[in-house]
Design an enzyme around this catalytic site. Structure first.
Site, PDB file in Angstrom:
ATOM      1  N   HIS A  87       0.815  -1.221   0.000  1.00  0.00           N
ATOM      2  CA  HIS A  87       0.000   0.000   0.000  1.00  0.00           C
ATOM      3  C   HIS A  87       0.847   1.269   0.000  1.00  0.00           C
ATOM      4  O   HIS A  87       0.346   2.360   0.192  1.00  0.00           O
ATOM      5  CB  HIS A  87      -0.951   0.018   1.199  1.00  0.00           C
ATOM      6  CG  HIS A  87      -1.711  -1.257   1.385  1.00  0.00           C
ATOM      7  ND1 HIS A  87      -1.346  -2.220   2.301  1.00  0.00           N
ATOM      8  CD2 HIS A  87      -2.791  -1.745   0.718  1.00  0.00           C
ATOM      9  CE1 HIS A  87      -2.170  -3.252   2.209  1.00  0.00           C
ATOM     10  NE2 HIS A  87      -3.053  -2.989   1.257  1.00  0.00           N
TER      11      HIS A  87
HETATM   12 FE1  FES Z   1      -0.038  -1.793   3.836  1.00  0.00          FE
HETATM   13 FE2  FES Z   1       2.571  -2.245   4.204  1.00  0.00          FE
HETATM   14  S1  FES Z   1       1.612  -0.472   3.423  1.00  0.00           S
HETATM   15  S2  FES Z   1       0.917  -3.615   4.549  1.00  0.00           S
END
Ligand code: FES
Length: 115
Positions: A87
């Site tokens: 993410h």
């Molecule tokens: Fe979501 Fe690492 S940014 S698990």
């Protein structure tokens, strides 16, 4: 561990936990210390989490992203620390989160056991 070259990161496991061991050069430490405080999302990091080891220093931290648990990839991103590709969280070379969604640093592992 003594075979880990300065500037490199090793991913391994310890006590059933996936961890990173990073051997920081003195230049990397100086550059990382100089990063702006304003982009430090979690202020909990302390310099004693880095252990001097000859001409370099050792950081041991969890290899589990504090957002949802993926394994960040070293050497990437603006800080060349880690980027979590799940993410987009960005960590600097001390494991300090610099960009979310993660809000906490990569948890420190007491590295005294590694000598
Ligand atoms: Fe979501 Fe690492 S940014 S698990």
């Amino acid at each position: 561990m003594s075979e880990l070259p300065p500037g490199e990161v090793l991913q391994t496991s310890w006590n059933g936990e996936i961890i990173f061991i990073r051997r920081l050069t003195n230049t990397e430490i100086k550059d990382t210390v100089a990063l702006p405080k304003t982009t430090e999302l979690d202020k909990a990091f302390e310099m004693n989490q880095i252990t001097p080891a000859g001409n370099s220093s050792i950081l041991c931290c969890s290899a589990i992203c504090t957002h949802l648990g993926c394994i960040p990839v070293p050497y990437l991103g603006a800080y060349k620390g880690w980027v979590c590709l799940c993410h987009g969280s960005v960590y600097d070379k001390f494991g300090r989160v610099r960009q979310g969604p993660a809000q906490a640093n990569l948890p420190y592992i007491n590295n005294s056991v590694f000598g």
